[in-house]
Every structure is written in structure tokens, then in C-alpha cells.
Design a protein around this motif. Structure first.
Motif, PDB file in Angstrom:
ATOM      1  N   LEU A 127     -88.833 -10.532  22.657  1.00 49.45           N
ATOM      2  CA  LEU A 127     -88.041  -9.894  23.702  1.00 49.45           C
ATOM      3  C   LEU A 127     -86.840  -9.195  23.087  1.00 49.45           C
ATOM      4  O   LEU A 127     -86.217  -9.701  22.148  1.00 49.45           O
ATOM      5  N   ARG A 130     -82.138  -6.671  27.539  1.00 44.93           N
ATOM      6  CA  ARG A 130     -82.481  -6.693  28.978  1.00 44.93           C
ATOM      7  C   ARG A 130     -83.853  -7.288  29.249  1.00 44.93           C
ATOM      8  O   ARG A 130     -84.519  -6.940  30.216  1.00 44.93           O
ATOM      9  N   THR A 131     -84.319  -8.166  28.379  1.00 43.55           N
ATOM     10  CA  THR A 131     -85.616  -8.850  28.447  1.00 43.55           C
ATOM     11  C   THR A 131     -86.795  -7.888  28.338  1.00 43.55           C
ATOM     12  O   THR A 131     -87.891  -8.200  28.809  1.00 43.55           O
ATOM     13  N   ASN A 156     -91.237  -5.511  30.841  1.00 42.27           N
ATOM     14  CA  ASN A 156     -89.955  -6.206  30.925  1.00 42.27           C
ATOM     15  C   ASN A 156     -90.206  -7.566  31.553  1.00 42.27           C
ATOM     16  O   ASN A 156     -90.815  -7.664  32.626  1.00 42.27           O
ATOM     17  N   TYR A 157     -89.737  -8.614  30.890  1.00 44.59           N
ATOM     18  CA  TYR A 157     -90.052  -9.976  31.338  1.00 44.59           C
ATOM     19  C   TYR A 157     -89.438 -10.271  32.707  1.00 44.59           C
ATOM     20  O   TYR A 157     -90.094 -10.853  33.582  1.00 44.59           O
ATOM     21  N   ALA A 158     -88.173  -9.889  32.925  1.00 44.24           N
ATOM     22  CA  ALA A 158     -87.535 -10.142  34.215  1.00 44.24           C
ATOM     23  C   ALA A 158     -88.257  -9.404  35.330  1.00 44.24           C
ATOM     24  O   ALA A 158     -88.485  -9.957  36.419  1.00 44.24           O
ATOM     25  N   VAL A 181     -84.076 -16.796  34.009  1.00 43.34           N
ATOM     26  CA  VAL A 181     -84.156 -15.387  33.623  1.00 43.34           C
ATOM     27  C   VAL A 181     -82.907 -14.640  34.087  1.00 43.34           C
ATOM     28  O   VAL A 181     -82.308 -13.853  33.344  1.00 43.34           O
ATOM     29  N   ASN A 184     -79.855 -15.721  32.002  1.00 47.38           N
ATOM     30  CA  ASN A 184     -79.911 -15.179  30.649  1.00 47.38           C
ATOM     31  C   ASN A 184     -79.634 -13.670  30.660  1.00 47.38           C
ATOM     32  O   ASN A 184     -78.956 -13.143  29.774  1.00 47.38           O
ATOM     33  N   LEU A 185     -80.148 -12.978  31.685  1.00 47.19           N
ATOM     34  CA  LEU A 185     -79.883 -11.547  31.806  1.00 47.19           C
ATOM     35  C   LEU A 185     -78.407 -11.290  32.060  1.00 47.19           C
ATOM     36  O   LEU A 185     -77.831 -10.322  31.543  1.00 47.19           O
ATOM     37  N   GLU A 188     -76.743 -11.450  28.779  1.00 46.26           N
ATOM     38  CA  GLU A 188     -77.070 -10.263  27.991  1.00 46.26           C
ATOM     39  C   GLU A 188     -76.284  -9.053  28.471  1.00 46.26           C
ATOM     40  O   GLU A 188     -75.720  -8.302  27.672  1.00 46.26           O
ATOM     41  N   THR A 245     -86.821 -20.625  20.367  1.00 42.93           N
ATOM     42  CA  THR A 245     -86.453 -19.228  20.185  1.00 42.93           C
ATOM     43  C   THR A 245     -85.862 -19.009  18.801  1.00 42.93           C
ATOM     44  O   THR A 245     -85.169 -19.874  18.260  1.00 42.93           O
TER      45      THR A 245
END
Length: 285
Positions: A127, A130-131, A156-158, A181, A184-185, A188, A245
Motif C-alpha cells: 500500500l 492514501r491506501t 485503493n484499499y479504503a 482504515v 489510519n487514513l 496519513e 507491516t
């Protein structure tokens, strides 16, 4: 007020409101509390700064405090390591990166892609900012979804977690995973409040998902370093995978997620079965 200053003001107000005055060690003073959490003067007392200084900080004024002062404010607000880092990012102090210029497009190093492909029995996702999903190996495509088959904008994961029925059906603990998510975003975005693409992503997800909109407004931050996911997979049934991670040297904006399950468990057997199935499924293009 700039976007970065607004983010700082909002984060500090919400953090202050979440602190229990009794647990913070403050004596009862008999005054009626009209709002939850700490008053500004109580934060300044706990942090050892003037009320005027803290008020200006919370108002998003341009201030450049030292790391020591930010540590004191973080302790007063009972912030964890992710919260302290987020505070530093928003202030733009020595402990954080603050706003930055337009970042170049991220690329996956060939050697890193080879490493991911060599993890034959372990799903792995790379990733970026912004994921964005930069790369995934065969097992990640089988366990989650084949991001390489999606249009570039949708990798995009999100976006996948909040916009697809596939993700909601896959995660048994979807709310737990989706909230992580968001948090974490948030962390970021705090490293670069001026990121236009991040702002567009947040706006789109806020408009499409009431859950995203509600959790984003809470302004909680979280850094995913390890954890687990409970899944109900269409091919192999229920399983739990652990993840670790790894941040890439030379590009801290890239994070490698590697998923596994302990040997001898039903979840490990499910991953092995999925590995066999993915070898006979349709080839990736």
C-alpha cells in the motif's frame, strides 16, 4: 483558516473532549462542566504551558513548539504514539513532517515485486499513500480481490472496503476493519493536509458512506503495525489471518502487509487450500 490549521484545531478539541478529568488527576473544583472532557486551562495546567498559548494552538494559529512542549501536550491529552505523531504532523514541528509539496507518483521496485511473488503461500499487499494499492501477489488476489484487474482509480484499499459489497461480505468484523482504515487514513492525511487526491478520496467516501462520514468526523488516528482479520471466504470458508507491516526503506510512504496463519490451524489449512485453488483459477493478465 487553512486546511492544515483547521485539522489541528479539530483534532485538539476532540482529543480534549475525550479526556476524563478525574483520571487526569485533576481535583474537583465544584464548577459545572458544560462540555465533556478537559477545559483549555486544565490542558495548559497539565502540560505546563500558558492558557493563552494553548488557546492559540487549539485555534490553529501558526506556532512552532518544541518537541518537548508537544510531548507535554500529548501527555495532557492522553495521546498514544499515533496521536502524538499526528499532532507533530499537523503542527509541522521537528517531530512531524508537516505539509509538503506535490509528491511524485509511487512506483513498485522490481525487486520488491519479486519478493512479494516469492511469498507463494502468504498473501502480500503493498500500500502507498492514501491506501493506494501499488501491488499484490497471487495469494492476495485470491484472498481479497485482484486489484490489478480494477481500473487504476479504483485500486485503493479504503475505496474497496467502503464501496464494495465484496469487502463487506468478506470481513466478519467489517466495522472493526473499516474503522481502522478510517483512522489510519486520518493519520496519513495529517502528514500532508494539502494532498488534493486525498481530499477528493475523503470527500467521495464521505458522500457515499454514512459510516465513513461518522468515523471521519471523530478524528481518531491509528497506525496499523500488526493485527488480525476474520474472514468468510467464498472458496475456503471462515478463517483468521494475522498480518505484520513493513515500511520500505527509502520510501516510508510504502507499506508491505504480509498475511499468515499459524501452522497446524484450520486457518492455515484454508490458506493452503486457497493457494492450490488459485493455481488452477483463471490466469491474471
Amino acid at each position: 483558516m487553512t486546511a492544515a490549521n483547521q485539522e489541528l484545531a479539530d483534532f485538539l478539541r476532540r482529543a480534549r473532549a475525550a479526556v476524563d478529568p478525574a483520571r487526569a488527576g485533576l481535583p474537583a473544583d465544584g464548577r459545572v462542566r458544560r462540555v465533556p472532557g478537559l477545559r483549555r486551562e486544565e490542558v495548559s495546567l497539565l502540560a505546563g504551558v500558558s492558557t493563552d498559548w494553548y488557546t492559540r494552538l487549539e485555534q490553529g494559529r501558526r506556532i512552532t513548539p518544541s518537541d518537548g512542549v508537544l510531548d507535554a501536550v500529548a501527555r495532557a491529552l492522553d495521546l498514544d504514539a499515533a496521536g502524538r505523531a499526528h499532532l507533530g504532523h499537523l503542527v509541522g514541528a521537528p517531530g512531524g513532517r508537516g505539509a509538503r509539496g506535490a509528491a511524485p507518483a509511487q512506483r513498485t521496485r522490481p525487486g520488491l515485486r519479486q519478493l512479494m511473488d516469492s511469498l507463494d503461500g502468504q498473501p502480500a499487499l503493498l500500500l502507498g499513500r492514501r491506501t493506494d494499492v501499488l501491488a499484490g501477489n497471487r495469494m492476495a488476489a485470491a484472498l481479497f480481490t485482484d486489484f490489478d484487474r480494477l481500473p487504476a482509480r479504483e485500486r485503493n484499499y479504503a475505496r474497496w472496503v467502503f464501496d464494495t459489497d465484496e469487502a463487506r461480505a468478506l470481513f466478519l468484523d467489517w466495522e472493526v476493519q473499516a474503522r481502522a482504515v478510517v483512522e489510519n487514513l486520518r493519520l496519513e492525511v495529517g502528514t500532508d493536509p494539502g494532498d488534493r487526491r486525498a481530499a477528493e478520496l475523503v470527500a467521495e467516501l464521505s458522500a457515499a458512506s454514512p459510516e465513513f462520514r461518522r468515523w471521519w468526523a471523530e478524528h481518531r488516528v491509528h497506525q496499523r503495525t500488526h493485527g488480525s482479520k476474520r474472514l468468510r471466504h467464498a472458496i475456503v470458508g471462515e478463517l483468521t489471518v494475522d498480518y505484520e507491516t513493513l515500511t520500505m526503506p527509502g520510501d516510508p510512504g510504502q507499506t508491505l502487509f504480509v498475511y499468515s496463519a499459524p501452522a497446524g490451524t484450520a486457518s492455515r489449512e484454508a490458506l493452503d487450500l486457497l493457494a492450490s485453488w488459485s493455481l488452477t483459477s483463471r490466469p491474471r493478465v
